[in-house]
Motif scaffolding. Structure first.
Motif, PDB file in Angstrom:
ATOM      1  N   SER A  68      44.971  56.314  41.779  1.00 17.32           N
ATOM      2  CA  SER A  68      44.918  55.480  40.585  1.00 17.32           C
ATOM      3  C   SER A  68      44.861  54.018  41.009  1.00 17.32           C
ATOM      4  O   SER A  68      44.773  53.709  42.204  1.00 17.32           O
ATOM      5  CB  SER A  68      46.134  55.747  39.695  1.00 17.32           C
ATOM      6  OG  SER A  68      46.000  55.066  38.468  1.00 17.32           O
ATOM      7  N   TYR A  69      44.907  53.112  40.031  1.00 17.51           N
ATOM      8  CA  TYR A  69      44.741  51.695  40.320  1.00 17.51           C
ATOM      9  C   TYR A  69      45.826  50.855  39.648  1.00 17.51           C
ATOM     10  O   TYR A  69      46.231  51.144  38.520  1.00 17.51           O
ATOM     11  CB  TYR A  69      43.381  51.199  39.801  1.00 17.51           C
ATOM     12  CG  TYR A  69      42.239  52.120  40.032  1.00 17.51           C
ATOM     13  CD1 TYR A  69      41.807  52.415  41.318  1.00 17.51           C
ATOM     14  CD2 TYR A  69      41.570  52.714  38.965  1.00 17.51           C
ATOM     15  CE1 TYR A  69      40.748  53.264  41.538  1.00 17.51           C
ATOM     16  CE2 TYR A  69      40.506  53.561  39.169  1.00 17.51           C
ATOM     17  CZ  TYR A  69      40.093  53.844  40.454  1.00 17.51           C
ATOM     18  OH  TYR A  69      39.043  54.694  40.664  1.00 17.51           O
ATOM     19  N   CYS A 127      39.997  43.725  41.448  1.00 13.58           N
ATOM     20  CA  CYS A 127      39.435  44.890  42.140  1.00 13.58           C
ATOM     21  C   CYS A 127      39.853  44.921  43.607  1.00 13.58           C
ATOM     22  O   CYS A 127      39.944  46.000  44.202  1.00 13.58           O
ATOM     23  CB  CYS A 127      37.924  44.935  41.988  1.00 13.58           C
ATOM     24  SG  CYS A 127      37.008  43.681  42.893  1.00 13.58           S
ATOM     25  N   PRO A 137      36.428  50.153  44.090  1.00 13.64           N
ATOM     26  CA  PRO A 137      37.604  50.242  44.966  1.00 13.64           C
ATOM     27  C   PRO A 137      37.491  51.331  46.024  1.00 13.64           C
ATOM     28  O   PRO A 137      38.016  51.175  47.135  1.00 13.64           O
ATOM     29  CB  PRO A 137      38.760  50.516  43.998  1.00 13.64           C
ATOM     30  CG  PRO A 137      38.129  51.027  42.755  1.00 13.64           C
ATOM     31  CD  PRO A 137      36.789  50.378  42.677  1.00 13.64           C
ATOM     32  N   SER A 184      45.240  48.202  38.240  1.00 16.56           N
ATOM     33  CA  SER A 184      44.598  47.589  37.074  1.00 16.56           C
ATOM     34  C   SER A 184      44.560  48.504  35.849  1.00 16.56           C
ATOM     35  O   SER A 184      44.187  48.064  34.755  1.00 16.56           O
ATOM     36  CB  SER A 184      43.166  47.152  37.419  1.00 16.56           C
ATOM     37  OG  SER A 184      42.367  48.280  37.747  1.00 16.56           O
ATOM     38  N   ASP A 193      43.121  46.710  43.651  1.00 15.88           N
ATOM     39  CA  ASP A 193      42.871  48.145  43.471  1.00 15.88           C
ATOM     40  C   ASP A 193      42.417  48.784  44.776  1.00 15.88           C
ATOM     41  O   ASP A 193      42.880  49.866  45.164  1.00 15.88           O
ATOM     42  CB  ASP A 193      41.799  48.365  42.403  1.00 15.88           C
ATOM     43  CG  ASP A 193      42.301  48.137  40.990  1.00 15.88           C
ATOM     44  OD1 ASP A 193      43.530  48.064  40.791  1.00 15.88           O
ATOM     45  OD2 ASP A 193      41.463  48.045  40.073  1.00 15.88           O
ATOM     46  N   SER A 194      41.500  48.115  45.458  1.00 15.96           N
ATOM     47  CA  SER A 194      40.952  48.650  46.710  1.00 15.96           C
ATOM     48  C   SER A 194      42.031  48.785  47.775  1.00 15.96           C
ATOM     49  O   SER A 194      42.095  49.808  48.483  1.00 15.96           O
ATOM     50  CB  SER A 194      39.836  47.725  47.222  1.00 15.96           C
ATOM     51  OG  SER A 194      38.839  47.544  46.254  1.00 15.96           O
ATOM     52  N   ALA A 197      39.827  43.246  36.698  1.00 10.95           N
ATOM     53  CA  ALA A 197      39.237  44.243  37.593  1.00 10.95           C
ATOM     54  C   ALA A 197      37.717  44.253  37.485  1.00 10.95           C
ATOM     55  O   ALA A 197      37.011  44.523  38.466  1.00 10.95           O
ATOM     56  CB  ALA A 197      39.793  45.624  37.271  1.00 10.95           C
ATOM     57  N   SER A 252      45.216  49.124  47.278  1.00  8.21           N
ATOM     58  CA  SER A 252      46.127  50.193  46.876  1.00  8.21           C
ATOM     59  C   SER A 252      45.583  51.561  47.266  1.00  8.21           C
ATOM     60  O   SER A 252      46.305  52.402  47.818  1.00  8.21           O
ATOM     61  CB  SER A 252      46.364  50.130  45.361  1.00  8.21           C
ATOM     62  OG  SER A 252      47.171  51.211  44.927  1.00  8.21           O
ATOM     63  N   VAL A 253      44.302  51.791  46.994  1.00  8.35           N
ATOM     64  CA  VAL A 253      43.678  53.065  47.362  1.00  8.35           C
ATOM     65  C   VAL A 253      43.726  53.264  48.872  1.00  8.35           C
ATOM     66  O   VAL A 253      44.056  54.348  49.375  1.00  8.35           O
ATOM     67  CB  VAL A 253      42.221  53.117  46.865  1.00  8.35           C
ATOM     68  CG1 VAL A 253      41.502  54.354  47.417  1.00  8.35           C
ATOM     69  CG2 VAL A 253      42.174  53.130  45.342  1.00  8.35           C
TER      70      VAL A 253
END
Length: 272
Positions: free
Chosen positions: A43-44, A57, A91, A46, A60-61, A184, A63-64
């Motif tokens: 998940s993200y 973004c 991401p 954002s 988010d990237s 995002a 985090s992934v």
């Protein structure tokens, strides 16, 4: 599904589109798993964020990459295929930068990203955003500052995202949509993995949803062309959500399976 099937196949890391809860993809991912692939999802920050004004973004990237992808590759030494829907293409691509299987084999390390699969996914270069890919602003069906400043919600998501979905299923999905941070979609993307042409030659795949009203077919094709890379492409006659919520679900799973088999044939050539 046997233990050997799971052992011999790469792990699928699935990245969802904007606004969607995991329930949108539950049946689709169950079918992918039944095909023999271990499944993980990400998940993200954002998505329904605590602070939408910091949820870009790049965050988010990161985090992934740090929460899901690196543990799979570094700690568990897994081979991974990223399957990315819509916004997830950004991401996911960025998180995979520098982690290709090709590069890691050269470095004498186990595990790595075998390939990237986009499903009506955004493919944007470094420094560009979702909004940049649509003329510099978000499309009119995305309502900004809803339900509060810094957030977005789709207007009439059934008509834009699920035009060919059985009405009760489409309405149930629309009822579960949650806010996504505007930032995002308007923040620049860091460097995506696919810019490394040598590492991802023959390892970039795209499932084009031909009736998509959110990311039209011509836009999907233009994003691929803009990369200057070669793509493995299949078309699915359906809407933005057709691969996950319609009677085209098995067709979408079969396409993903074929993409991965193509990646694996490249991997066998690399290892021989």
């Amino acid at each position: 599904m046997t233990t050997e099937q799971i052992k011999d196949k790469p792990t699928v890391l699935f990245l969802s589109g904007a606004w969607f809860r995991p329930s949108t993809y539950k049946k689709f991912l169950s079918l992918v798993q039944e095909a023999g692939y271990p499944i993980h999802s990400a998940s993200y920050p954002s998505l329904n964020p605590e602070d939408p004004f910091t949820a870009d973004c790049a965050t988010d990237s990161l985090s992934v990459r740090e929460k899901v992808l690196l543990p799979l590759i570094e700690a568990q030494e897994k081979d991974v295929v990223l399957v990315m829907h819509s916004y997830g293409g950004i991401p996911g691509s960025v998180a995979a930068h520098g982690l290709s299987k090709v590069q890691r084999v050269k470095e004498g390390r186990e595990g790595g990203v075998l390939g990237l699969v986009f499903m009506s996914g955004f493919v944007v270069g470094e420094g560009l955003s979702v909004a940049d890919g649509q003329g510099g602003s978000l499309p009119p069906w995305v309502k900004e500052d809803d339900p509060s400043p810094g957030l977005t919600m789709p207007i009439d998501p059934v008509s834009v995202l699920s035009t060919d979905i059985e009405p009760s299923v489409a309405q149930a999905n629309a009822a579960e949509i949650i806010p996504h941070a505007t930032l995002a979609f308007k923040s620049p993307s860091p460097t995506p993995a696919w810019t490394d042409a040598a590492a991802f030659q023959g390892r970039l795949a795209y499932l084009v949803c031909t009736e998509d009203q959110a990311v039209p077919k011509f836009g999907q094709e233009a994003m691929m062309q803009g990369t200057g890379q070669e793509w493995i492409v299949k078309e699915l006659q359906g809407s933005h959500n057709a691969p996950f919520l319609s009677n085209k679900m098995q067709e979408a799973v079969d396409a993903v399976n074929k993409f991965i088999h193509t990646f694996l044939s490249r991997e066998n050539g690399l290892s021989s």
